[in-house]
Design a protein around this motif. Structure first.
Motif, short mmCIF file in Angstrom:
data_model
loop_
_atom_site.label_atom_id
_atom_site.label_comp_id
_atom_site.label_asym_id
_atom_site.label_seq_id
_atom_site.Cartn_x
_atom_site.Cartn_y
_atom_site.Cartn_z
N GLU A 1 1.74 -1.97 -15.79
CA GLU A 1 2.24 -3.34 -15.84
C GLU A 1 1.15 -4.34 -16.16
OE1 GLU A 1 4.49 -4.43 -12.38
OE2 GLU A 1 5.09 -2.38 -12.02
N ALA A 2 -0.12 -3.93 -16.01
CA ALA A 2 -1.22 -4.85 -16.24
C ALA A 2 -1.20 -5.32 -17.68
CB ALA A 2 -2.55 -4.17 -15.91
N ALA B 1 -2.15 -0.82 6.96
CA ALA B 1 -1.18 -0.18 6.08
C ALA B 1 0.15 -0.94 6.09
CB ALA B 1 -0.96 1.27 6.51
N VAL B 2 0.59 -1.35 7.26
CA VAL B 2 1.85 -2.09 7.37
C VAL B 2 1.77 -3.40 6.61
CG1 VAL B 2 3.37 -3.32 8.97
CG2 VAL B 2 2.56 -1.02 9.55
N MET B 3 0.66 -4.13 6.77
CA MET B 3 0.52 -5.42 6.09
C MET B 3 0.41 -5.25 4.58
SD MET B 3 0.97 -7.73 8.24
CE MET B 3 0.70 -9.02 7.01
N LEU B 4 -0.26 -4.22 4.12
CA LEU B 4 -0.36 -3.99 2.67
C LEU B 4 1.01 -3.69 2.07
CD1 LEU B 4 -3.65 -1.86 2.52
CD2 LEU B 4 -3.32 -4.15 1.57
N VAL B 5 1.80 -2.92 2.78
CA VAL B 5 3.15 -2.59 2.29
C VAL B 5 4.05 -3.82 2.33
CG1 VAL B 5 5.23 -1.26 2.78
CG2 VAL B 5 2.99 -0.15 2.89
N LEU B 6 4.01 -4.56 3.44
CA LEU B 6 4.87 -5.74 3.58
C LEU B 6 4.54 -6.81 2.54
CD1 LEU B 6 5.14 -6.25 7.46
CD2 LEU B 6 6.93 -5.50 5.88
N THR B 7 3.25 -7.06 2.32
CA THR B 7 2.87 -8.11 1.37
C THR B 7 3.24 -7.73 -0.06
OG1 THR B 7 0.63 -7.17 1.37
CG2 THR B 7 1.01 -9.10 2.75
N TRP B 8 3.13 -6.45 -0.41
CA TRP B 8 3.43 -6.04 -1.79
C TRP B 8 4.93 -6.02 -2.06
CZ3 TRP B 8 1.13 -5.94 -6.20
CH2 TRP B 8 1.63 -5.16 -7.26
N GLY C 1 6.09 -12.54 -9.51
CA GLY C 1 5.64 -11.65 -10.56
C GLY C 1 4.45 -10.81 -10.13
N ARG C 2 4.04 -9.90 -10.99
CA ARG C 2 2.99 -8.95 -10.64
C ARG C 2 1.69 -9.65 -10.25
NH1 ARG C 2 -1.47 -6.97 -12.83
NH2 ARG C 2 -2.15 -4.86 -12.23
N GLU C 3 1.24 -10.63 -11.02
CA GLU C 3 -0.04 -11.28 -10.75
C GLU C 3 -0.01 -12.02 -9.40
OE1 GLU C 3 -1.21 -13.73 -13.98
OE2 GLU C 3 -1.60 -12.03 -15.33
N ASP C 4 1.13 -12.68 -9.12
CA ASP C 4 1.27 -13.38 -7.84
C ASP C 4 1.34 -12.38 -6.68
OD1 ASP C 4 1.20 -15.77 -9.12
OD2 ASP C 4 3.36 -16.13 -9.05
N ARG C 5 2.01 -11.26 -6.91
CA ARG C 5 2.11 -10.24 -5.85
C ARG C 5 0.73 -9.69 -5.49
NH1 ARG C 5 6.01 -5.91 -8.16
NH2 ARG C 5 5.60 -4.88 -6.15
N ALA D 1 -8.02 -6.48 -9.82
CA ALA D 1 -6.66 -5.96 -10.07
C ALA D 1 -5.92 -6.75 -11.14
CB ALA D 1 -5.86 -6.00 -8.77
N ARG D 2 -6.58 -7.76 -11.73
CA ARG D 2 -5.99 -8.60 -12.77
C ARG D 2 -4.79 -9.38 -12.27
NH1 ARG D 2 -6.54 -4.59 -18.10
NH2 ARG D 2 -8.75 -4.12 -17.78
N GLY D 3 -4.99 -10.00 -11.12
CA GLY D 3 -3.95 -10.83 -10.54
C GLY D 3 -4.21 -12.30 -10.77
N ASN D 4 -3.51 -13.13 -10.00
CA ASN D 4 -3.61 -14.58 -10.13
C ASN D 4 -4.81 -15.08 -9.32
OD1 ASN D 4 -3.25 -17.37 -10.15
ND2 ASN D 4 -1.03 -17.25 -9.99
N VAL D 5 -5.97 -15.17 -9.98
CA VAL D 5 -7.21 -15.55 -9.30
C VAL D 5 -7.17 -16.98 -8.76
CG1 VAL D 5 -9.70 -15.84 -9.58
CG2 VAL D 5 -8.56 -13.87 -10.59
N PRO D 6 -6.74 -17.99 -9.54
CA PRO D 6 -6.68 -19.35 -8.99
C PRO D 6 -5.80 -19.44 -7.74
CG PRO D 6 -6.47 -19.42 -11.37
CD PRO D 6 -6.39 -17.97 -10.98
#
Length: 362
Positions: free
Chosen positions: A323-324, A246-253, A262-266, A127-132
Motif C-alpha cells: 500500500e505504500a 501489543a494490545v495498543m498497537l493492534v487497537l491503534t492500527w 487512510g494508511r498514512e494517518d493510521r 513507515a512512510r506515514g503522515n509525518v506532520p
C-alpha cells in the motif's frame, strides 16, 4: 572520517544503555547525606530547565496549523489518556499474583504519561506515514500531559501514589508548567538561539534526565526498596508490558481503520498512540513519587526500550507494504539509533510543517 554510529543491527537505544549504567552507578555509589541533598536540588533545577527548553522549542504556529487535523489528534489523545489508563486499571487484578503493589503503581503511572515526540516522528517517517501529523500529535500530547498526567495520577493513584499529595500538584505547576510557559513566552527572543544550538542543548536534555534517574535510584537504594523486587517479579512485569504494548498497537492500527483514516494517518496514529514518553515521565515521577520514584519509573524505562525495539521492526515492515505510495520519501533504515525521545528532549521544533524529516534519527 565517518561519524561513529550505533550498529544498525542492534535494536537497542544507546541512551537506554547509558540510563541503565546510571542505575548501576546509583546502586554501587548512591548519593547520601549532604551529597544527596545537593543532588536533589540539582535534579529539581534540571527538571525546571528541561521543561523551559521544551517550551522554547515548541512552535506555536505549527501547533495551531496542526489543529486542522483535529480528528487524528483527538484519536491519539484518547488512546494516550483514556485507553491506556483503562488498561492500566484492568491490570490491578494482577496484584499480588504477578505484580507487587509498588510495581503496579509504576505500571499504572506508565499508562498516564504522554506520548513521545521524536520516536513517533522517526518511525512514522520510516513507515512512510503522515509525518506532520505525528509531529503535532506528539507535541499536543506532551503539552496536554503536563496538566492531564498529574490530574489522572491524583484521581487514579490517590493515596497509593507513594509521595503523591495535593502539594505534588503545586510542585508540578511550579516545576514543570511554569518553566514551560516561560519558555513559550521567551521563544520569540530565544527561539533562534535554541535552534542554532539544538545539539548542545540536546546534551543538556540527556544530562538532566540522567541526573533525575541517578537521584531517584539513589533514594531507592538508601531506603532499601530494591529488596522488594525479585527476578520473577521483573519477568512478570516484562510479560505484562509486552501484552500492553501489543494490545495498543493492534487497537491503534485497526481502530484507526474502523474510523476511516487512510494508511498514512493510521501509521501516525499507531506510532503516536501506542508509545509513552520517557523524557516527560521521569521528571513527573520524581515530583509525584518523591522517594518512591525509583520503582515508579522502572516500568516506564522497560516499556520505553520495548516500544523502540518493536516499533523499529513494524516501521520497516510498513515501509515495504504494497500500500505504500511509490512517491513516498525514502526512509532511513537505522531506526533504533537515537529514536528515544529522551535523546532529544522530545523536541517539537522541526524545520518546516508539512515536509517529512527522514533524518530525524540523528
Amino acid at each position: 572520517m565517518k561519524r561513529l554510529r550505533w550498529p544498525s543491527w542492534m535494536p537497542i537505544d544507546p541512551y537506554i544503555v547509558v540510563l541503565l549504567g546510571t542505575v548501576g552507578l546509583a546502586a554501587l555509589l548512591p548519593a547520601r547525606g549532604t551529597s544527596a541533598d545537593v543532588m536533589s536540588g540539582a535534579s529539581t533545577a534540571a527538571i525546571a530547565f528541561l521543561f523551559f527548553l521544551y517550551g522554547a522549542r515548541l512552535s506555536t504556529r505549527e501547533a495551531l496549523d496542526g489543529l486542522k487535523h483535529w480528528r487524528l489528534h483527538v484519536t491519539v489523545l484518547i488512546c494516550t489518556f483514556v485507553v491506556f489508563p483503562v488498561l492500566g486499571l484492568a491490570a490491578r487484578g494482577l496484584v499480588p499474583v504477578l505484580l507487587s503493589q509498588p510495581l503496579y503503581q509504576g505500571l499504572l503511572f506508565l499508562t498516564l504519561v504522554p506520548s513521545t515526540i521524536q520516536s513517533s516522528i522517526a518511525f512514522t517517517s520510516i513507515a512512510r506515514g503522515n509525518v506532520p501529523a505525528a509531529i503535532c500529535a506528539g507535541s499536543f500530547s506532551s503539552l496536554i500531559g503536563i496538566v492531564v498526567t498529574p490530574l489522572l495520577a491524583a484521581g487514579l493513584l490517590g493515596g497509593d501514589g507513594g509521595g503523591f499529595s495535593t502539594d505534588s500538584l503545586v510542585k508540578i505547576v511550579l516545576q514543570l508548567l511554569v518553566p514551560f510557559l516561560a519558555g513559550q513566552v521567551l521563544r520569540r527572543w530565544i527561539g533562534a538561539f535554541v535552534t542554532r544550538h539544538k545539539k548542545v542543548l540536546g546534551l543538556v536534555d540527556r544530562g538532566s534526565i540522567l541526573l533525575v534517574v541517578y537521584t531517584a535510584f539513589s533514594e531507592g537504594m538508601n531506603q532499601g526498596i530494591w529488596h522488594q523486587v525479585s527476578p520473577v517479579r521483573l519477568a512478570a512485569l516484562l510479560g505484562v508490558e509486552a501484552v500492553l504494548l501489543a494490545v495498543m498497537l493492534v487497537l491503534t492500527w485497526y481502530g484507526a481503520k474502523a474510523l476511516g483514516f487512510g494508511r498514512e494517518d493510521r501509521i501516525a496514529i499507531q506510532f503516536a498512540g501506542s508509545k509513552k514518553s520517557l523524557a516527560s515521565g521521569l521528571p513527573m515521577a520524581s515530583v509525584l513519587f518523591a522517594g518512591h520514584a525509583s520503582l515508579a519509573v522502572l516500568p516506564l524505562m522497560l516499556f520505553h526500550q520495548m516500544q523502540l525495539m518493536v516499533c523499529a521492526v513494524i516501521a520497516k515492515r510498513r515501509a515495504r507494504d504494497p500500500e505504500a505510495t511509490t512517491d513516498a520519501p525514502e526512509a532511513t533504515t537505522d531506526a533504533p539509533q537515537g529514536t528515544g525521545d529522551a535523546a532529544t528532549g522530545g523536541s517539537a521544533a522541526h524545520p518546516v510543517q508539512g515536509q517529512p524529516q527522514h533524518r530525524v534519527l540523528r
